[in-house]
Design a protein around this motif. Structure first.
Motif, short mmCIF file in Angstrom:
data_model
loop_
_atom_site.label_atom_id
_atom_site.label_comp_id
_atom_site.label_asym_id
_atom_site.label_seq_id
_atom_site.Cartn_x
_atom_site.Cartn_y
_atom_site.Cartn_z
N UNK A 181 12.90 9.83 -2.28
CA UNK A 181 11.72 9.86 -1.41
C UNK A 181 11.96 10.83 -0.26
N UNK A 182 11.06 11.77 -0.08
CA UNK A 182 11.15 12.61 1.13
C UNK A 182 10.92 11.74 2.37
N UNK A 183 11.47 12.17 3.48
CA UNK A 183 11.35 11.36 4.69
C UNK A 183 9.89 11.12 5.08
N UNK A 184 9.02 12.09 4.84
CA UNK A 184 7.60 11.91 5.17
C UNK A 184 7.00 10.76 4.37
N UNK A 185 7.29 10.72 3.07
CA UNK A 185 6.76 9.65 2.22
C UNK A 185 7.39 8.31 2.59
N UNK A 186 8.65 8.34 2.99
CA UNK A 186 9.31 7.09 3.38
C UNK A 186 8.64 6.50 4.61
N UNK A 187 8.28 7.34 5.57
CA UNK A 187 7.60 6.85 6.77
C UNK A 187 6.20 6.33 6.42
N UNK A 188 5.54 6.96 5.45
CA UNK A 188 4.25 6.45 4.99
C UNK A 188 4.41 5.07 4.36
N UNK A 189 5.48 4.90 3.59
CA UNK A 189 5.76 3.60 2.98
C UNK A 189 6.00 2.54 4.04
N UNK A 190 6.81 2.86 5.04
CA UNK A 190 7.07 1.92 6.13
C UNK A 190 5.78 1.52 6.84
N UNK A 191 4.93 2.51 7.09
CA UNK A 191 3.67 2.24 7.78
C UNK A 191 2.77 1.32 6.95
N UNK A 192 2.66 1.61 5.65
CA UNK A 192 1.78 0.82 4.79
C UNK A 192 2.27 -0.61 4.64
N UNK A 193 3.57 -0.78 4.50
CA UNK A 193 4.13 -2.13 4.40
C UNK A 193 3.87 -2.91 5.69
N UNK A 194 4.09 -2.27 6.82
CA UNK A 194 3.84 -2.91 8.11
C UNK A 194 2.37 -3.30 8.26
N UNK A 195 1.48 -2.43 7.81
CA UNK A 195 0.05 -2.70 7.90
C UNK A 195 -0.34 -3.91 7.05
N UNK A 196 0.21 -3.98 5.85
CA UNK A 196 -0.09 -5.12 4.96
C UNK A 196 0.42 -6.43 5.56
N UNK A 197 1.64 -6.41 6.10
CA UNK A 197 2.19 -7.62 6.73
C UNK A 197 1.35 -8.05 7.92
N UNK A 198 0.87 -7.08 8.70
CA UNK A 198 0.01 -7.40 9.85
C UNK A 198 -1.30 -8.02 9.39
N UNK A 199 -1.89 -7.48 8.33
CA UNK A 199 -3.14 -8.03 7.80
C UNK A 199 -2.94 -9.45 7.28
N UNK A 200 -1.80 -9.72 6.65
CA UNK A 200 -1.50 -11.06 6.15
C UNK A 200 -1.37 -12.05 7.31
N UNK A 201 -0.70 -11.63 8.38
CA UNK A 201 -0.56 -12.49 9.55
C UNK A 201 -1.90 -12.78 10.20
N UNK A 202 -2.76 -11.76 10.31
CA UNK A 202 -4.09 -11.95 10.88
C UNK A 202 -4.93 -12.89 10.02
N UNK A 203 -4.78 -12.76 8.69
CA UNK A 203 -5.52 -13.60 7.77
C UNK A 203 -5.13 -15.07 7.90
#
Length: 221
Positions: free
Chosen positions: A189-211
């Motif tokens: 994984x290029x570092x750019x894609x890795x940071x996108x992965x980190x961001x998306x995972x964090x966003x999903x976890x945040x949405x689950x907590x809000x839900x």
């Protein structure tokens, strides 16, 4: 974890959670809807034989077609027999998928769709009776599952140069996943894609907590 939706309002005379989603889902399965009228005129002993075959099929995954078709008669066509079998299968599978489902909730949901009283008693006995542990074990064994992640290893590599450029110095992340089926998957994984992965995972976890914080949902472990 199962989710029960609560939408407010209530049913008069019911001590259960108001306007919750039935155990079979928000929409009544078509097979179940069509079976209601047939079951009202079906001999209870015949239904018990069908129910017995459904339970045997859930336990073994095998249905003896000859024994099944022997239950047809002048009062029960082959099409109606298959319809009742399918409806019973749908209801039992839906109930068995919910380990926290209570008997009184199961009964109440079937009463709301006007299922015959004796049919409800027989279905309740099948779901919450002595065969429940066997049905749960067989369902777990027959369930299609994807391999699970057993181990994850990673390292950071830096490309110093390539065929086009003498000096690159671009970091990348090499990841190796070992799965429960014994297979090993390796990818870069290029570092750019890795940071996108980190961001998306964090966003999903945040949405689950809000839900989980919303009052419209009641969470059960």
């Amino acid at each position: 974890m199962s989710v029960v939706q609560v939408m407010g309002g209530g049913r008069a005379g019911s001590g259960l959670v108001a306007d919750r989603t039935p155990f079979y889902g928000a929409k009544l399965p078509e097979e179940v809807k069509k079976s209601i009228a047939i079951l009202k005129h079906l001999n209870p002993d015949v239904f018990r034989k069908i129910l017995k075959l459904v339970v045997q099929y859930l336990e073994t995954g095998v249905l003896e077609e000859e024994s099944f078709l022997q239950m047809t008669s002048d009062k029960l066509s082959e099409n109606n027999l298959r319809l009742i079998f399918a409806a019973t299968m749908v209801l039992l599978r839906a109930a068995l998928r919910l380990p926290n489902l209570k008997s009184e909730v199961f009964i109440d949901d079937l009463k709301q769709i006007k299922y015959p009283e004796q049919v409800i008693v027989d279905l309740n006995s099948a779901v919450f009776g002595s065969r429940r542990l066997v049905l749960d074990r067989c369902a777990a064994e027959q369930r299609v599952r994807l391999p699970q992640l057993d181990n994850l290893r990673w390292r950071v590599d830096v490309t110093i140069s390539n065929s086009s450029l003498n000096r690159v110095l671009e970091p990348s992340i090499l990841m190796e996943m070992k799965l429960s089926d014994g297979s090993v998957k390796t990818f870069e994984i290029p570092t750019k894609k890795f940071h996108e992965l980190r961001y998306n995972v964090t966003s999903v976890l945040k949405e689950m907590q809000d839900l989980e914080k919303r009052n419209i949902l009641k969470m059960k472990n």
